[in-house]
Design a protein around this motif. Structure first.
Motif, PDB file in Angstrom:
ATOM      1  N   MET A   1      35.818 -18.848  14.754  1.00 13.60           N
ATOM      2  CA  MET A   1      36.919 -19.398  14.006  1.00 13.60           C
ATOM      3  C   MET A   1      36.380 -20.440  13.027  1.00 13.60           C
ATOM      4  N   SER A   2      37.104 -20.572  11.952  1.00 12.88           N
ATOM      5  CA  SER A   2      36.672 -21.515  10.930  1.00 12.88           C
ATOM      6  C   SER A   2      37.617 -22.717  10.878  1.00 12.88           C
ATOM      7  N   LYS A   3      37.245 -23.672  10.067  1.00  9.79           N
ATOM      8  CA  LYS A   3      38.065 -24.869   9.899  1.00  9.79           C
ATOM      9  C   LYS A   3      39.471 -24.502   9.443  1.00  9.79           C
ATOM     10  N   LYS A   4      39.598 -23.519   8.542  1.00 12.32           N
ATOM     11  CA  LYS A   4      40.920 -23.124   8.055  1.00 12.32           C
ATOM     12  C   LYS A   4      41.786 -22.579   9.189  1.00 12.32           C
ATOM     13  N   ASP A   5      41.154 -21.921  10.172  1.00 12.25           N
ATOM     14  CA  ASP A   5      41.905 -21.412  11.328  1.00 12.25           C
ATOM     15  C   ASP A   5      42.460 -22.567  12.153  1.00 12.25           C
ATOM     16  N   TYR A   6      41.628 -23.560  12.393  1.00 11.89           N
ATOM     17  CA  TYR A   6      42.078 -24.717  13.169  1.00 11.89           C
ATOM     18  C   TYR A   6      43.201 -25.461  12.440  1.00 11.89           C
ATOM     19  N   ILE A   7      43.075 -25.584  11.135  1.00 10.18           N
ATOM     20  CA  ILE A   7      44.110 -26.249  10.343  1.00 10.18           C
ATOM     21  C   ILE A   7      45.417 -25.458  10.411  1.00 10.18           C
ATOM     22  N   ALA A   8      45.335 -24.134  10.294  1.00 15.98           N
ATOM     23  CA  ALA A   8      46.537 -23.298  10.334  1.00 15.98           C
ATOM     24  C   ALA A   8      47.218 -23.374  11.694  1.00 15.98           C
ATOM     25  N   ILE A   9      46.445 -23.365  12.758  1.00 14.53           N
ATOM     26  CA  ILE A   9      47.015 -23.443  14.110  1.00 14.53           C
ATOM     27  C   ILE A   9      47.641 -24.815  14.344  1.00 14.53           C
ATOM     28  N   ALA A  10      46.983 -25.863  13.890  1.00 18.79           N
ATOM     29  CA  ALA A  10      47.551 -27.216  14.029  1.00 18.79           C
ATOM     30  C   ALA A  10      48.872 -27.315  13.263  1.00 18.79           C
ATOM     31  N   ALA A  11      48.927 -26.758  12.070  1.00 17.09           N
ATOM     32  CA  ALA A  11      50.161 -26.776  11.285  1.00 17.09           C
ATOM     33  C   ALA A  11      51.262 -26.003  11.994  1.00 17.09           C
ATOM     34  N   CYS A  12      50.901 -24.894  12.592  1.00 11.76           N
ATOM     35  CA  CYS A  12      51.858 -24.093  13.351  1.00 11.76           C
ATOM     36  C   CYS A  12      52.425 -24.898  14.516  1.00 11.76           C
ATOM     37  N   LEU A  13      51.578 -25.550  15.256  1.00 15.05           N
ATOM     38  CA  LEU A  13      52.029 -26.361  16.391  1.00 15.05           C
ATOM     39  C   LEU A  13      52.910 -27.519  15.928  1.00 15.05           C
ATOM     40  N   ARG A  14      52.541 -28.131  14.821  1.00 12.02           N
ATOM     41  CA  ARG A  14      53.342 -29.226  14.270  1.00 12.02           C
ATOM     42  C   ARG A  14      54.739 -28.723  13.898  1.00 12.02           C
ATOM     43  N   GLU A  15      54.803 -27.543  13.286  1.00  8.05           N
ATOM     44  CA  GLU A  15      56.085 -26.957  12.906  1.00  8.05           C
ATOM     45  C   GLU A  15      56.932 -26.628  14.141  1.00  8.05           C
ATOM     46  N   CYS A  16      56.284 -26.192  15.202  1.00  2.78           N
ATOM     47  CA  CYS A  16      57.001 -25.857  16.439  1.00  2.78           C
ATOM     48  C   CYS A  16      57.711 -27.069  17.037  1.00  2.78           C
ATOM     49  N   ARG A  17      57.186 -28.243  16.793  1.00  4.40           N
ATOM     50  CA  ARG A  17      57.809 -29.459  17.325  1.00  4.40           C
ATOM     51  C   ARG A  17      59.206 -29.658  16.757  1.00  4.40           C
ATOM     52  N   MET A  18      59.473 -29.093  15.574  1.00  4.66           N
ATOM     53  CA  MET A  18      60.749 -29.276  14.904  1.00  4.66           C
ATOM     54  C   MET A  18      61.783 -28.219  15.293  1.00  4.66           C
ATOM     55  N   ASP A  29      57.285 -18.982  23.727  1.00 10.52           N
ATOM     56  CA  ASP A  29      57.861 -18.002  22.801  1.00 10.52           C
ATOM     57  C   ASP A  29      57.795 -18.527  21.368  1.00 10.52           C
ATOM     58  N   VAL A  30      58.215 -19.752  21.188  1.00 13.03           N
ATOM     59  CA  VAL A  30      58.256 -20.354  19.848  1.00 13.03           C
ATOM     60  C   VAL A  30      56.854 -20.445  19.261  1.00 13.03           C
ATOM     61  N   ILE A  31      55.913 -20.927  20.040  1.00 12.56           N
ATOM     62  CA  ILE A  31      54.539 -21.066  19.550  1.00 12.56           C
ATOM     63  C   ILE A  31      53.951 -19.698  19.217  1.00 12.56           C
ATOM     64  N   ALA A  32      54.151 -18.724  20.092  1.00 13.64           N
ATOM     65  CA  ALA A  32      53.615 -17.384  19.850  1.00 13.64           C
ATOM     66  C   ALA A  32      54.202 -16.779  18.580  1.00 13.64           C
ATOM     67  N   GLU A  33      55.496 -16.955  18.370  1.00  8.25           N
ATOM     68  CA  GLU A  33      56.130 -16.416  17.167  1.00  8.25           C
ATOM     69  C   GLU A  33      55.600 -17.100  15.910  1.00  8.25           C
ATOM     70  N   GLN A  34      55.396 -18.401  15.969  1.00  5.35           N
ATOM     71  CA  GLN A  34      54.849 -19.121  14.825  1.00  5.35           C
ATOM     72  C   GLN A  34      53.401 -18.708  14.559  1.00  5.35           C
ATOM     73  N   LEU A  35      52.620 -18.517  15.620  1.00  6.45           N
ATOM     74  CA  LEU A  35      51.241 -18.056  15.436  1.00  6.45           C
ATOM     75  C   LEU A  35      51.220 -16.671  14.805  1.00  6.45           C
ATOM     76  N   CYS A  36      52.187 -15.831  15.137  1.00  4.75           N
ATOM     77  CA  CYS A  36      52.269 -14.508  14.506  1.00  4.75           C
ATOM     78  C   CYS A  36      52.377 -14.636  12.998  1.00  4.75           C
TER      79      CYS A  36
END
Length: 66
Positions: A1-18, A29-36
């Motif tokens: 995985m690259s830095k861009k992958d980690y950034i994208a996953i972190a952004a996904c998790l941040r969005e899931c908080r909302m 479920d929410v996290i998996a759907e956002q990762l999709c």
């Protein structure tokens, strides 16, 4: 995985908080759907249903939220 992958996953998790969790929709479920969404943007051949099935997540049709 690259830095861009980690950034994208972190952004996904941040969005899931909302997002709202309901009795029929777990945090996983929410996290998996956002990762999709992230994975589909990265790979046009990404198989959403296959990923959700492998993760043991009840899947909703694309764009549908519980």
């Amino acid at each position: 995985m690259s830095k861009k992958d980690y950034i994208a996953i972190a952004a996904c998790l941040r969005e899931c908080r909302m997002l709202t969790i309901t009795p029929n929709r777990s945090v996983v479920d929410v996290i998996a759907e956002q990762l999709c969404e992230v994975f589909a943007q990265d790979n046009e051949l990404f198989d959403r249903e296959r990923f959700l099935s492998a993760a043991g997540v009840f899947s909703y049709p694309a764009g549908v939220r519980a």
